[in-house]
Every structure is written in C-alpha cells, then in structure tokens.
Write a protein that holds these residues in place. Structure first.
Motif, short mmCIF file in Angstrom:
data_model
loop_
_atom_site.label_atom_id
_atom_site.label_comp_id
_atom_site.label_asym_id
_atom_site.label_seq_id
_atom_site.Cartn_x
_atom_site.Cartn_y
_atom_site.Cartn_z
N GLU A 1 0.71 -1.05 0.03
CA GLU A 1 -0.13 0.08 -0.08
C GLU A 1 0.59 1.33 -0.06
O GLU A 1 0.34 2.40 -0.34
CB GLU A 1 -1.00 0.13 1.27
N ALA A 2 1.94 1.22 0.45
CA ALA A 2 3.10 2.36 0.65
C ALA A 2 3.06 2.83 -1.04
O ALA A 2 3.39 4.20 -1.02
CB ALA A 2 4.33 1.84 1.03
N ALA A 3 3.18 2.12 -2.01
CA ALA A 3 3.20 2.69 -3.40
C ALA A 3 2.03 2.86 -3.95
O ALA A 3 2.09 3.18 -5.16
CB ALA A 3 3.99 1.46 -3.97
N ASP A 4 1.04 2.85 -3.30
CA ASP A 4 -0.48 3.35 -3.61
C ASP A 4 -0.43 4.99 -3.74
O ASP A 4 -1.10 5.55 -2.91
CB ASP A 4 -1.38 2.66 -3.01
N PHE A 5 0.21 5.65 -4.91
CA PHE A 5 0.40 6.98 -4.97
C PHE A 5 -0.85 7.61 -5.39
O PHE A 5 -1.63 6.90 -6.17
CB PHE A 5 1.50 7.56 -5.78
N THR A 6 -1.44 8.56 -5.06
CA THR A 6 -2.56 9.40 -5.78
C THR A 6 -2.21 9.99 -6.91
O THR A 6 -0.93 10.21 -7.26
CB THR A 6 -3.27 10.58 -4.61
N ALA A 7 -3.01 10.30 -7.82
CA ALA A 7 -2.92 10.77 -9.02
C ALA A 7 -2.09 12.24 -8.82
O ALA A 7 -1.09 12.47 -9.68
CB ALA A 7 -4.20 11.00 -9.89
#
Ligand SMILES: [Zn+2]
Length: 214
Positions: free
Chosen positions: A138-144
């Motif tokens: 989840e740490a790499a789930d960046f917002t747009a």
C-alpha cells in the motif's frame, strides 16, 4: 586492498581495541549476557548501520536487518519462517527493550523494487523480494496528484515513509508489543535516514510528518 583482506585488517584493529582496558565492559558481558534497551529494525543496506549512525557501542542496540526494514503482520503460522517476528518477540519478552525503532532510509532498493511496475525477468524463476515487499504494497499506492506533482525521488521518499509507518502499525499488532505499550514499558518510533545529508528524521504523531530529530 582485496575486500576480504580489508575485513581481516579491520578485525586486527578491532581485536586490539577489544582487549584494551577501557573496553573491559565489552568482555564482561560474556558472563552476564546482553541487556540492550533499544531495538532497531533497519534495512540490510550497507550505508545505514544504526550503531554507526547513533555512535553506539557493542551491546547497546538489538538489531534486525532485513530488506527495506519491514515488520510483517502478526500471524500465528509455524509453516513458514519468521525471523523478524522471532526477534521482536525476543526483544520484548526477554530483553524487555524500552524503545523499538523502525528505521527507513533514502534510496532504498527494496522500496524501488516495490515501486517498479516491471515484471521479473523471464529467466528469474522466483523472487523472494517481491512477496516480501508485498507487506508494504500500500505504500506505493500514490494518488494521481502525487504522481503528477512529484519526481521519482520524491515519490520514493513518500513510499519509504509510508512503508515504515505500515511496519510500525504491524509492530504494535504483536500482542507482547501491544501489552508493553499499554503498560508504558516500551515506546515505538519510525525514523528515516537520508544518506546524502546524514539527516535523521523521526515521525511526529502530532504533526503526522517526519521531522529532524535534532
Ligand atoms: Zn533499504
């Protein structure tokens, strides 16, 4: 100098210091055992040695090194190997450490691997790194907005911070850590070491930011 010969050279220096009178304490621990009050979970990266960064000595820090300084979630499972979980259990239940620190760092290869969307090379039969890094996926789930406004290095820092916080959350999910926290016997911290500047930051619960320690 050959890298192995350099080790022997360093050991020669260490050995003379170890036997000196001023370091008699180190030798005395052979009889009484260790009693470090701090545990640090750090990356295996050779540039981020907690003992050197904190100017500590032998016997002061109980260290776990693994790829990207991760703490897996608490899981009752004796079918696989849980080196990090076993070390946390020992540190809390036997050594009774007073502080546990998850220490991330800049330029972490494990984090870069997590951020990479590339598939493993076909000749790679199996990678232990990918499933291990899934702990903090989840740490790499960046917002747009993050992806549009940040350069890759900045995104990596965000990912490193988030990964340490996920590890911290997993850490307090271990029942012994949770109990020790409730009894105020232990404190937990997330740090981030910047290799380029040598600056050490700590997560501030109030500001929700990583801030310089000193
Ligand atoms: Zn690393």
């Amino acid at each position: 100098m050959d890298s192995y010969a350099k080790l022997l050279d360093g050991y020669t220096t260490f050995r003379s210091q170890y036997l000196s009178e001023e370091n008699a304490t180190w030798r005395s621990w052979a009889k009484v055992g260790q009693s470090p009050k701090v545990m640090i979970i750090a990356c295996s990266d050779s540039r981020v040695n907690p003992v050197i960064i904190t100017n500590a000595g032998l016997g002061e820090i109980f260290i776990v090194n693994n790829v990207a300084n991760l703490v897996p979630p608490y899981k009752k499972d004796d079918k696989t190997y849980h080196g990090t979980s076993a070390a946390i259990e020992y540190a809390v239940t036997q050594l009774k450490v007073e502080h546990i620190i998850v220490m991330g760092h800049s330029g972490c290869g494990g984090i870069r691997a997590l951020m990479s969307k590339d598939e493993p090379a076909p000749e790679t039969e199996f990678s232990f790194i990918r499933p291990w890094m899934e702990i903090v996926s989840e740490a790499a789930d960046f917002t747009a907005q993050e992806e549009d406004s940040m350069e890759i290095d900045e995104l990596a820092t965000v990912c490193e911070h988030r990964a340490s916080l996920i590890s911290l959350k997993n850490l307090v999910g271990f029942p012994w850590v949770h109990d020790a926290l409730l009894k105020k016997e232990v404190q937990v911290h997330a740090w981030h070491f910047d290799i380029g500047s040598g600056i050490l930051q700590a997560y501030n619960e109030d500001s929700k930011e990583f801030e310089e320690l000193i």
